[in-house]
Design an enzyme around this catalytic site. Structure first.
Site, mmCIF file in Angstrom:
data_model
loop_
_atom_site.group_PDB
_atom_site.id
_atom_site.type_symbol
_atom_site.label_atom_id
_atom_site.label_comp_id
_atom_site.label_asym_id
_atom_site.label_seq_id
_atom_site.Cartn_x
_atom_site.Cartn_y
_atom_site.Cartn_z
ATOM 1 N N LYS A 159 -42.314 -66.874 -47.306
ATOM 2 C CA LYS A 159 -41.995 -68.247 -46.897
ATOM 3 C C LYS A 159 -40.475 -68.322 -46.801
ATOM 4 O O LYS A 159 -39.765 -68.297 -47.806
ATOM 5 C CB LYS A 159 -42.530 -69.235 -47.939
ATOM 6 N N GLY B 252 -35.944 -70.549 -57.756
ATOM 7 C CA GLY B 252 -35.483 -71.875 -57.366
ATOM 8 C C GLY B 252 -35.477 -72.828 -58.546
ATOM 9 O O GLY B 252 -35.333 -72.411 -59.700
ATOM 10 N N SER B 253 -35.679 -74.088 -58.259
ATOM 11 C CA SER B 253 -35.579 -75.117 -59.288
ATOM 12 C C SER B 253 -36.824 -75.156 -60.167
ATOM 13 O O SER B 253 -37.912 -74.724 -59.768
ATOM 14 C CB SER B 253 -35.389 -76.489 -58.646
ATOM 15 N N ARG C 276 -38.376 -77.862 -60.989
ATOM 16 C CA ARG C 276 -39.307 -78.831 -60.403
ATOM 17 C C ARG C 276 -40.232 -78.176 -59.390
ATOM 18 O O ARG C 276 -41.455 -78.310 -59.469
ATOM 19 C CB ARG C 276 -38.522 -79.971 -59.738
ATOM 20 N N GLY D 191 -40.691 -74.874 -58.883
ATOM 21 C CA GLY D 191 -41.427 -73.778 -59.511
ATOM 22 C C GLY D 191 -42.654 -74.273 -60.250
ATOM 23 O O GLY D 191 -43.724 -73.661 -60.193
ATOM 24 N N GLU E 61 -38.689 -67.695 -61.320
ATOM 25 C CA GLU E 61 -37.403 -67.737 -62.022
ATOM 26 C C GLU E 61 -36.787 -69.076 -61.662
ATOM 27 O O GLU E 61 -36.524 -69.343 -60.481
ATOM 28 C CB GLU E 61 -36.532 -66.564 -61.602
ATOM 29 N N CYS F 232 -27.831 -68.798 -60.817
ATOM 30 C CA CYS F 232 -28.814 -69.201 -61.826
ATOM 31 C C CYS F 232 -28.364 -68.847 -63.235
ATOM 32 O O CYS F 232 -28.915 -69.354 -64.215
ATOM 33 C CB CYS F 232 -30.169 -68.570 -61.537
ATOM 34 N N GLU G 223 -30.186 -78.302 -66.265
ATOM 35 C CA GLU G 223 -29.236 -77.582 -65.428
ATOM 36 C C GLU G 223 -28.521 -78.517 -64.453
ATOM 37 O O GLU G 223 -29.147 -79.383 -63.841
ATOM 38 C CB GLU G 223 -29.959 -76.493 -64.633
#
Length: 521
Positions: free
Chosen positions: A186, A243-244, A246, A248, A267, A304, A387
Site C-alpha cells: 500500500k 506509522g502512528s 492511532r 497502527g 512499529e 521514530c 509522541e
C-alpha cells in the site's frame, strides 16, 4: 523515467493498471503545490492484487534460496540504477534533500543485500531435528523435525518519514520477500510518484530473475477504505506497518476482527525517554545539551527514535543544561516537514500542551519547541507521554532520583530509552526499571540512527509496537513473516532442504538437543 512521466498507476497482477475508484494529488513538500494526479484502486482491484499475490506465492515459496537471494540483490541493483530519476522525485514529494535521500537509498539497498546474504546462508530457518528411536520402550520415538516456512501474501504499508528505507522496498518488504512470501504494497499517499519509480525497479528485477510478477503488487490510494479492504482481504496472512499509534491500532483491530485473524507487525509512536543522571549532568552539561539538540532536530524531528522526553535531576547543573539546550536549539536550522498535515499536527500538539498550566515553555520558535514540566505533574497525566512528531521535546525535572525512578516505572512502551551516566550508582537500577517498557536501552548516546545489523532490535512494548518480541530493523525481522511447520516421519525427499539429513548448506541446526553443522549419517 523522467519527472514528468509519472503515470499515477498501480501494479496489479503483473500489469501496470490505472486505478478505477477516484483520483488524488501528490504535492510538493515545501510549496504544497500539486505535482501529480494519482488513480486510486477500487475493491475489485484490491481483491485481484491479493489473489494474484497468493498464486505467485505458491510458486515463489519453494524457490531455491540462492534464487531468492539473487532476486533481492537484483532489486538493490535496479534501485541503484534508478537513482537519477528516483531521488529528485522523492525530494519533491518529501523535501528531505538529496544528500539525506542518497544516504537513505544506500541504507535501503544495504538492507536488501543483507537479507540476500542471510537467505543464502540458510541458518535463519532455525531447523530443529529429533531423530527416531524405534527401539525405545514402552513406545518408539518418531522422527520429528521443524523449520521456519513462509506465511503467504503480506500487506506492507509504506511509511511517510522514510520514503525509501521504510517504504516500497524497505525493511518490511525486504524481510517478507526474503522469507519466501509475496508482498502487496500500500503506497503512501504523501509520495506516490516515489512509490511508482521504486516499483519499476522491483518489476525490472522480477523480469530479470524470472520471478512470477504477482510476487510484488503496488496499490495507490489515499482513502481509509483501501487500507480496510486490503487488511480484510481473504488470502492475506500478515501486515507490516510503520506509522502512528492511532493508525497502527486501527489496522491491528481490523486484522483481529477478521473471520481468520492475522498478525499486524506495527512499529508505532514512541517518545523515547532519555535520562541524564546527576554525575553526567554535572560533568558533561554542555556536551549532552548540544548533542541532544542535534538528535531532537535531526530529520526535522520526524524520526521514530527522536528523544522526546528528557528527564533531568534538579541540581546546580540543571539551569546551565537547559540554557545550553536552548542555545543549541535556537542555533539549529530546521528542515522541511514531510507534508502540510504533519506541519499542522506539530503546531497543534505544541499548542495543546501549552494550554495546560503545568507546562512551561523554555523555547518556542519557528518549527521547534522545548517545554518543561515537573516529574510529579508528568506522572499524573498520561497525555504528557504522547509522541510529538517533529522537532520538540518535553523536559521533565525531577527533585531527586526517587522521582526519576517513579516516572520511569510509570512509562508505557517505547522503542528506545537512553541513560547518560558517569559512574552514577543508580544507573543499573534505572536500567532494570526500563527493561519493562523499552525495546533498546542506550548508554551515553542518542537514539536517532538505527544500525541495520543482526543484533538490532527496533520494537518495544505497546504502544511503540504491537509485538515487543519482533523487530522491524535488522535481519531477525525475517522471523515476523515465517510460520513454524513440523514434519513427523516424513520421507527425506519431501522435507525442506534445511531438514534433510545431508546438510548441503552447512547451516547450524539443533539435532537431538545439540547445535551442530554436521549432516546426519
Amino acid at each position: 523515467m523522467k519527472i514528468n512521466e509519472i503515470t499515477g498507476n498501480s501494479f496489479i497482477s503483473g500489469k501496470w493498471t490505472a486505478g478505477e475508484k477516484s483520483t488524488f494529488k501528490s504535492y510538493h513538500a515545501v510549496t504544497h503545490e500539486a505535482l501529480y494526479e494519482i488513480q486510486e484502486v477500487n475493491e475489485h482491484q484490491i481483491t485481484s492484487a491479493v489473489n494474484a499475490s497468493y498464486e505467485a506465492y505458491l510458486a515463489y515459496k519453494d524457490f531455491n534460496l540462492d534464487k531468492r537471494a539473487e532476486f533481492l540483490n537484483c532489486i538493490a541493483d535496479c534501485l541503484e540504477d534508478a537513482e537519477e530519476e528516483l531521488l529528485p522525485i522523492c525530494d519533491l514529494e518529501t523535501g528531505l534533500g538529496l544528500p539525506r535521500l542518497k544516504g537513505e537509498l544506500g541504507r535501503t539497498c544495504g538492507q536488501l543485500r543483507a537479507f540476500a546474504a542471510l537467505v543464502k546462508d540458510g541458518s535463519w530457518q532455525k531447523a530443529v531435528i529429533d531423530t527416531a528411536i524405534p527401539e525405545r520402550t514402552p513406545l518408539p520415538k518418531q522422527d520429528i523435525r521443524k523449520v521456519f516456512r513462509p506465511l503467504g501474501p503480506v500487506a506492507v504499508f509504506s511509511a511517510s518519514n522514510f520514503p525509501l528505507a521504510f517504504s516500497t522496498l524497505g525493511g518490511d518488504t525486504a524481510s517478507a520477500l526474503a522469507a519466501g512470501n509475496s508482498v502487496v504494497l500500500k503506497g503512501h499517499p504523501s509520495h506516490p510518484a516515489t512509490t511508482e519509480v521504486s516499483t519499476r525497479a522491483v518489476v525490472e528485477a522480477m523480469k530479470k530473475c524470472d520471478i512470477p510478477l504477482g510476487v510484488f503488487s503496488m496499490l495507490q490510494g489515499a482513502s481509509n477504505d483501501l487500507s480496510t479492504l486490503l487488511v480484510k482481504a481473504e488470502k492475506l496472512e500478515a501486515v507490516g506497518f510503520t506509522g502512528s499509534t492511532r493508525v497502527g491500532r486501527i489496522l491491528y483491530d481490523l486484522a483481529a476482527s477478521r473471520e481468520k485473524p492475522i498478525p499486524v507487525y506495527a512499529e508505532m509512536g514512541s517518545s523515547n525517554p532519555l535520562f541524564v543522571l546527576p554525575n553526567a549532568l554535572e560533568k558533561n552539561t554542555t556536551t549532552i545539551a548540544q548533542n541532544l539538540a542535534a538528535s531532537i532536530t535531526l530529520g526535522t524531528g520526524q524520526f521514530c527514535t527522536k528523544p522526546g522526553l528528557i528527564f533531568v535531576p534538579t541540581t546546580s547543573s540543571t539551569k546551565p543544561f537547559l540554557e545550553a539546550l536552548n542555545t543549541a536549539l535556537e542555533a539549529t536550522t530546521i528542515g522541511n516537514f514531510l507534508n502540510k498535515n504533519i506541519a499542522d499536527s506539530f503546531k497543534n500538539s505544541i499548542s495543546h500542551l501549552q494550554s495546560d498550566s503545568k507546562i512551561n515553555t523554555l523555547l518556542q520558535a519557528d518549527k521547534k519547541a522545548i517545554l518543561t514540566i515537573k516529574a510529579t505533574d508528568f506522572i499524573e497525566n498520561p497525555k504528557f507521554e504522547e509522541e510529538i512528531f517533529g522537532p520538540a521535546a518535553l523536559v521533565i525535572t525531577c527533585e531527586n532520583m526517587e522521582d526519576m525512578k517513579k516516572a520511569a516505572k510509570n512509562l508505557t512502551g517505547h522503542l528506545t530509552g537512553t541513560i547518560h551516566t558517569d559512574n552514577d550508582e543508580d544507573a543499573f537500577e534505572l536500567q532494570n526499571i526500563l527493561e519493562q517498557s523499552i525495546g533498546r536501552i542506550i548508554y551515553n548516546g542518542f537514539p536517532t540512527g538505527v544500525e541495520v545489523c543482526h543484533a538490532m532490535h527496533h520494537g518495544g512494548p505497546y504502544p511503540s509496537s504491537t509485538f515487543s518480541k519482533e523487530t522491524s530493523v535488522g535481519t531477525t525481522a525475517i522471523e515476523r513473516f515465517c510460520r513454524v511447520v513440523c514434519y513427523q516421519s516424513a520421507p527425506q525427499e519431501n522435507l525442506p532442504e534445511a531438514l534433510q539429513n545431508k546438510n548441503t548448506r552447512g547451516i547450524m541446526r539443533l539435532i537431538n538437543g545439540k547445535y551442530t553443522t554436521d549432516s546426519i549419517d
